[in-house]
Design an enzyme around this catalytic site. Sequence first.
Site: not given
Length: 401
Positions: A36, A354
Amino acid sequence: MNFQTLDTLDLKDKIVLLRADLNVPVKDGAVTDTTRIDRVKPTIDALISKGAKIVVMAHFGRPKGEAKPEFSLSFLPPVLETQWGRPVSFASDCIGENAQSEIAKLNAGDICLLENVRFHPGEEKNDPAFVKELAALGDVFVNDAFSAAHRAHASTEGLAHLLPSAAGKLMEAELNALNAALESPQKPVAAIVGGAKISTKLSVLNNLVQKTDFLILGGGMANTFMHACGIAIGNSLCEKDMAGEARTIEQTAKEHGCDIILPLDQIAVREFKENAPHEIAMSGEMKADQEGVDIGPQTISAISEILQECKTVLWNGPLGVFEMKPFDTGTNEVARIVAALTKSGQITSVAGGGDTVAALENAGIANDFTYISTAGGAFLEWLEGKKLPGVAALMSPSKAA
Ligand code: AMP
């Protein structure tokens, strides 16, 4: 899509409030995966080259509007410094005097990280007074947190109404990829949807059958559709109470010219465990004590044939129980076909949501797709056709910088 990007902005000596997703995984105080952080680097580099003073806003965990030390971002500046290659200062509050004095020290190209925005209840409530306090800290709002764009929070949505706003590089890449996959795709378009249950993806399926040419179903959810068509599925995972919903989706697909593709064969086991003895069961021939855990070879070939015709492929959810070997085979094979077609320039491929990222990483081809979104909830809401508040706010023409 009509949103402002960093390319056309004059940011020399401007204070940029950059919303980033730095909600990184941490174990024993150490960041275990810097993905990230790394994904924000192109935006940081662009802002530095434009001479901006960079103020980073982020959330960490769920402190629920209270300053809880275990959710402090104070551990992060050294990690950001390593990954971004620049010094990063820290303000112990995201609004008020401490934030102001840290920001006042910044020169062009400097970076300051603000404390967790969720330490204030106004963040998640999108409270106008809190938004105003944040806005007072800077000149321009840059949103690079697509993964938080499904939330109308102060730092993801509210700020775009008070400051000139633009998408960061990561947000721009994500929006362009999603646009190319579903909003204005090259046709034919195939959606591959797997995963356990249809109940969690009803809105996704309903939206996809209206926008794609093929809906290829695998995983546990395919069993619910097969059961709804009267096909024997043995002891496979199935939501029998969802049969009516499955039929409605099939009807909507018919009305919109979308072909739903169900497995022709499955890999069947009698024991649900890794390396369980298994055999191929043709559709409708599953025994009462057998359970489908993956798509079979004929299904893989049929999917491959369809994909050869397509120009765009969208993927969410594994096609089998990919966590247990060898029942990751179907997912891996189809992933390799999509990757090869992408590499040869024949298709645009976008995946996310997911377990999808983990399943495609397991297949070893995650870098070969056109775009893989790591934004779980936001990606799924976008697949559902919902307007994401953080994205909608960036589209507002009156706020172009
Ligand atoms: P989702 O989060 O809905 O995308 O579901 C992912 C989960 O679906 C994974 O944990 C898979 O193991 C599971 N799954 C995929 N195919 C099957 C299947 N045929 N039977 C049971 N579970 C499955």
